[in-house]
Design a protein around this motif. Structure first.
Motif, short mmCIF file in Angstrom:
data_model
loop_
_atom_site.label_atom_id
_atom_site.label_comp_id
_atom_site.label_asym_id
_atom_site.label_seq_id
_atom_site.Cartn_x
_atom_site.Cartn_y
_atom_site.Cartn_z
N LYS A 334 37.18 -9.64 13.93
CA LYS A 334 37.05 -9.70 12.47
C LYS A 334 37.93 -10.79 11.92
CE LYS A 334 35.83 -5.10 10.98
NZ LYS A 334 36.43 -3.81 10.66
N THR A 345 37.11 -8.35 4.88
CA THR A 345 36.53 -9.12 5.96
C THR A 345 35.75 -10.28 5.36
OG1 THR A 345 36.28 -7.06 7.13
CG2 THR A 345 35.15 -8.95 8.05
N PRO A 371 35.93 0.62 12.62
CA PRO A 371 36.49 1.84 12.04
C PRO A 371 35.88 3.09 12.69
CG PRO A 371 34.98 0.79 10.53
CD PRO A 371 35.20 -0.17 11.64
N PRO A 372 36.68 4.15 12.90
CA PRO A 372 36.11 5.40 13.40
C PRO A 372 35.28 6.06 12.31
CG PRO A 372 38.42 5.67 12.85
CD PRO A 372 38.10 4.24 12.61
N GLU A 374 33.87 8.46 9.46
CA GLU A 374 34.54 9.26 8.44
C GLU A 374 34.38 10.74 8.74
OE1 GLU A 374 33.19 8.27 4.47
OE2 GLU A 374 33.63 10.29 3.77
N PRO A 431 37.39 6.18 3.96
CA PRO A 431 37.68 4.88 3.31
C PRO A 431 37.82 5.08 1.80
CG PRO A 431 35.36 5.03 3.86
CD PRO A 431 35.98 6.30 4.34
N GLN A 434 37.35 2.25 -0.71
CA GLN A 434 35.96 1.81 -0.90
C GLN A 434 35.24 2.73 -1.90
OE1 GLN A 434 33.69 1.11 2.69
NE2 GLN A 434 31.83 0.86 1.49
N PRO B 183 32.32 3.35 7.76
CA PRO B 183 32.41 2.60 6.50
C PRO B 183 32.55 1.09 6.74
CG PRO B 183 34.49 3.65 6.99
CD PRO B 183 33.54 4.11 8.04
N GLU B 184 32.34 0.34 5.67
CA GLU B 184 32.48 -1.12 5.72
C GLU B 184 33.95 -1.50 5.78
OE1 GLU B 184 30.81 -3.53 2.44
OE2 GLU B 184 29.58 -1.74 2.16
N THR B 185 34.73 -0.83 4.95
CA THR B 185 36.14 -1.20 4.87
C THR B 185 36.95 -0.13 5.57
OG1 THR B 185 36.57 0.07 2.90
CG2 THR B 185 35.78 -2.17 2.59
N TYR B 186 38.03 -0.57 6.14
CA TYR B 186 38.85 0.36 6.86
C TYR B 186 40.21 -0.28 6.98
CZ TYR B 186 40.71 2.97 10.76
OH TYR B 186 41.49 3.70 11.58
#
Lengths: 682, 193
Positions: A334, A345, A371-372, A374, A431, A434, B183-186
């Protein structure tokens, strides 16, 4: 830590919440600031700041010099853009910019010529003796916009308004976000300039106190600043390292104990907060005349071989900067811009480094894994404990998730600074930020929509009102005209008028060659009063109709004539038929023309009957009056220029009378012609 | 005697309060129907007439007078829901007779083809088209409500309804996919060495 705090006169206050994420700063602080690359093109977005985008003032293919203004600010909250190096403008077009959406924005593209030829710069070495207001105006042209990452135009921030007294000027040197070391390196290497910049800001704002807030994880920078600030009234206040102490409101709270009210600016509580790099930018601008052309950006992450801080020209594409830092493209996972907590990103590495680009993290997939998933909220409350704004992240999460935006606003969603502390501690990997960003965006869009609907309502109502008014006015005019006609008819012996009109109608009927029912309503004209009106209307309608007929027939005739001529040349055998067609159309056009002429004649006769003068006289009178008025106006002008005031005044009065007369006559002529169903051109 | 005192006292009280109420009803009289304003505030103000009324306000008046509140396609389900909440009526699905919910659009005049007839200017309910006779017309995009009313009168069919594009200002992050989704953001700091 305690050793650093010892000896401070003022205690450090506290802000709620906060976290201690791994810092990862050592990697990029080792090396001194290095110059960035000179790419083959610089991409300069017009909105690198908060507020209205700048407006380009250069043309395509224009050659520009380093430091030359290429886009000026538009409106109060805006900032100009300068050419970071000399070269040629190759395009002004939409290019990808640093934005989480990967969307494009209008950019000026500059192709450097490598000469680094400077434009003429305006120095201000005498800033200390300059009036703050004039100096502020100067700073407006610097192009500076919050270099800490927010990008609020510096000049706007440094102008809290006449009646706001600034108690504290706070210089934000906390740099609390992990990975970023741009300000740290800047302070270590260029402290004297920073201190001079701070003194310039103080000159603009006249604060009671000048405080520099810096986290205790930068001992070298603290040392450098302290020695540079020796002998000045600038206080270096060391604060404990805790994210997000570098948030504007958090730092203000840390240093002064003051809380900035929700939805308000720090100036409200008598505080102005500027980033340390911004202060350095002001120094460069005022003492060296350099507008904001470059900035220090941290490039770090496992995928680059030379992590460190680079002095990058604004507009340098991210990929060029990464190449300069030794990017190993195979290892790149990333690409994050702006730090791991609040950054995002970067979808497009062709996007340029802008005024607000503090940091680029070229990470490997191991460094920043996917990301793991949610997991459900377990209501542990960890998020509420770390929220620096004292909000209820968990409540906000439920409301955002269920689109209950009104409730979210009641719980002060808009005060969330999106620092990410809540998401960082969440054991369920939710997140949260977000969710808040989503809800905030929806709320903003809804507000924009409501505002637009309100405008549409106003415009609709204004339009309805206008239409009503116009209708009423038209009705009133018609009534007035009818009234005037009636009165005139009562005053004049009606027989005379009637006969004349009758005769005219008969004449017209004859000259029209017994064509279609000419000038309808003719038989009633002599008898009734209101009929004159309807007769004029009817005539106007008929005239219009005839005009259309005539134009059509005339055109057709011309076409037929052309066809006939062509046929004759070609020696076609249907000449007779064509010729007959031509004749027929010719007759039709002539007939319409004749009838039209007769109607115009009739209208003229009516005008004479109604006014006692023929149209020509009326027209002449109107023109004469107009001429007289204009002549008088010239005389007035001449008298004024000659300095004969009294004469001019009396002439002016005469002129007014003449003007009035001319206007009256013109209006009358127009009305008479309208009444008789004639347009000006007849 | 006691009874009499009580009656007199009550009568006096009744008279005083009656007078007070009478005065208040005159003094604090509300002009017009406040419900109409509230309904009008919810309607999207496109002034498109798809509901069969010549504008949003007339429809608001009609709803207040008992008409169904599901005839507004530009407002869609959200508007119906809000109206249901306001009026205490049941939620109704959008009446398909009056049109379907669609993405937001604005009118766009293909300016090369415009002949300057002013017909669209007359049709626009919010004066969002500018131009003059024989001169090219154009749409003020920010003021256009996307009502479609200008499309039909155009004699050369040079008006398109184009979907409103997302801008950098209107863009925002999507709602995360929820439990189980990635999710997109983390914020991955904790995973760092």
């Amino acid at each position: 830590m305690l050793s650093l705090l010892r000896g401070k006169r003022e205690p450090i206050h506290d802000f709620p919440g906060g976290i201690h994420p791994p810092e990862n700063k050592a990697r990029s602080t080792a090396a001194p600031i290095r110059p960035g690359p000179l790419p083959h093109e610089l991409v300069l977005p017009l909105n690198m700041h908060v507020g209205a985008p700048a407006r380009p003032v250069v043309a395509l293919d224009e050659t520009v010099l380093k430091g030359q203004l290429i886009a000026e600010s538009q409106g109060r909250i805006s900032a100009p853009v300068h050419a970071p190096t000399s070269g040629r403008i190759t395009a002004i077009e939409d290019r990808p910019v640093q934005h989480p959406s990967g969307m494009t924005a209008t950019c000026i593209v500059l192709e450097p010529d490598g000469r680094e030829a400077w434009a003429e710069l305006e120095y201000r070495p005498d800033w200390a003796a300059t009036d703050p207001a004039a100096l502020l105006e100067q700073v407006r042209h610097s192009g500076l916009a919050g270099l800490g990452g927010a990008g609020f135009p510096t000049a706007v921030k440094a102008d809290p308004g006449e009646d706001t007294r600034i108690e504290q000027l706070i210089i934000n040197a906390a740099e609390c976000e992990p990975y970023i070391t741009a300000d740290d390196r800047l302070m270590r290497e260029r402290s004297p300039g920073i201190i001079r910049g701070i003194r310039m800001l103080a000159h603009l704002l006249r604060p009671d106190e000048i405080l520099v807030g810096i986290e205790d994880n930068k001992p070298e920078a603290i040392q450098a600043l302290r020695s540079a600030a020796e002998g000045t009234d600038i206080e270096i206040r060391v604060v404990p390292t805790r994210y997000p102490s570098g948030g504007e409101k958090q730092l203000i709270q840390l240093l002064t104990g003051k809380e900035v009210p929700a939805g308000d600016l720090p100036a409200r509580v008598g505080v102005i907060c500027q980033n340390v790099a911004t202060a350095y930018g002001i120094y460069r601008y005022l003492e060296h005349g350099e507008p904001l052309l470059s900035r220090i950006t941290t490039v770090t992450g496992d995928a680059v071989s030379h992590p460190g801080n680079y002095e990058v020209l604004v507009g340098t594409p991210v990929k060029d900067l990464l190449a300069c830092a030794g990017l190993d493209a195979d290892r790149l996972g990333k690409l994050v811009t702006g730090g791991p907590m609040m950054g995002f990103t970067l979808p497009e590495p062709a996007a340029p480094v802008v005024k607000t680009s503090t940091c680029l993290i070229a990470s490997t997939p191991e460094e920043l894994p996917e990301p793991p998933p949610e997991q459900p909220c377990i209501r542990c409350g960890a998020c509420a404990e770390v929220c620096p704004a004292n909000l209820l992240p968990q409540q906000l999460y439920w409301y955002a998730k269920n689109d209950e935006f009104e409730r979210a606003q009641q719980h002060n969603l808009m005060d969330c600074i999106e620092c990410g502390a809540c998401a960082y501690v969440c054991p369920s990997h939710i997140p949260l930020v977000q969710y808040y960003q989503y809800a905030k965006g929806e709320i903003r869009n809804q507000e924009a929509e409501t505002a637009k609907a309100d405008r549409a309502r106003q415009r609709f109502e204004a339009r309805q009102e206008r239409i009503e008014r116009q209708k009423a006015e038209k009705e009133a005019r018609r009534r007035e005209r009818r009234e005037a006609q009636r009165r005139k008819q009562e005053a004049a012996p009606s027989g005379d008028d009637g006969t004349r009109s009758d005769a005219a109608v008969q004449a017209s009927a004859t000259s029209a060659g017994g064509g279609s029912a000419a000038s309808g309503g003719s038989d009633g004209s002599g008898s009734g009063n209101g009929d004159d009106e309807s007769r004029a209307d009817e005539r106007a309608r008929r005239m219009k109709q005839l005009k259309v007929t005539y134009n059509k027939a005339n055109k057709q005739w011309k076409q037929a004539q052309a066809a006939f001529n062509k046929a004759q040349r070609d020696g076609a055998d249907n000449l007779d038929q064509l010729s007959a067609n031509v004749d027929k159309l010719r007759t039709r056009a002539d007939e319409a023309r004749a009838e039209l002429d007769a109607l115009v004649q009739e209208a003229k006769t009516d005008v004479e009957a109604a006014t006692g003068r023929d149209l020509k006289t009326l027209k002449k009178e109107a023109t004469d009056a107009e001429l007289a008025a204009r002549r008088k106006a010239k005389e007035v002008q001449a008298a004024r220029e000659a300095g004969a005031t009294e004469q001019a005044q009396s002439l002016e009065r005469e002129h007014e009378q003449l003007r009035q007369d001319a206007d009256d006559k013109a209006a009358w002529l127009k009305r008479v012609m309208e009444e008789q169903g004639m347009k000006e051109d007849e | 005697m006691t009874i009499l005192t009580a009656i007199i006292a009550l009568l006096a009280l009744a008279a005083v309060f009656g007078a007070l109420l009478g005065y208040a009803s005159e003094k604090l009289k509300v002009e017009g129907d406040p419900v109409v304003d509230q309904i009008d505030a919810i309607l999207p103000q496109t002034q498109c007439g798809q509901c069969g009324h010549p504008g949003c306000r007339p429809y608001a008046e009609a709803i207040a007078a008992g008409e169904e509140h599901n005839k507004c396609p530009p407002g869609g389900e959200q508007t119906i829901q809000e109206l249901s909440d306001l009026l205490g009526r049941d939620f109704l699905p959008l009446d398909e007779e009056h049109g379907e919910e669609d993405v937001k659009r604005v009118a766009y005049i293909r300016e090369d083809e415009c002949i300057g007839c002013t017909k669209c200017i007359q049709a626009c309910p919010v004066d969002a088209i500018i131009g003059a006779a024989q001169k090219m017309h154009t749409v003020i995009e920010d003021e256009c409500t996307g009502c479609d009313l200008c499309v039909e009168p155009c004699p050369v069919d040079c008006i398109d309804m184009v979907p409103v594009e997302e801008t950098l200002e209107s863009w925002h992050r999507e709602r995360p996919p929820g439990v189980g989704g990635r999710p997109e953001t983390y914020i991955p700091v904790e995973n760092l060495a």
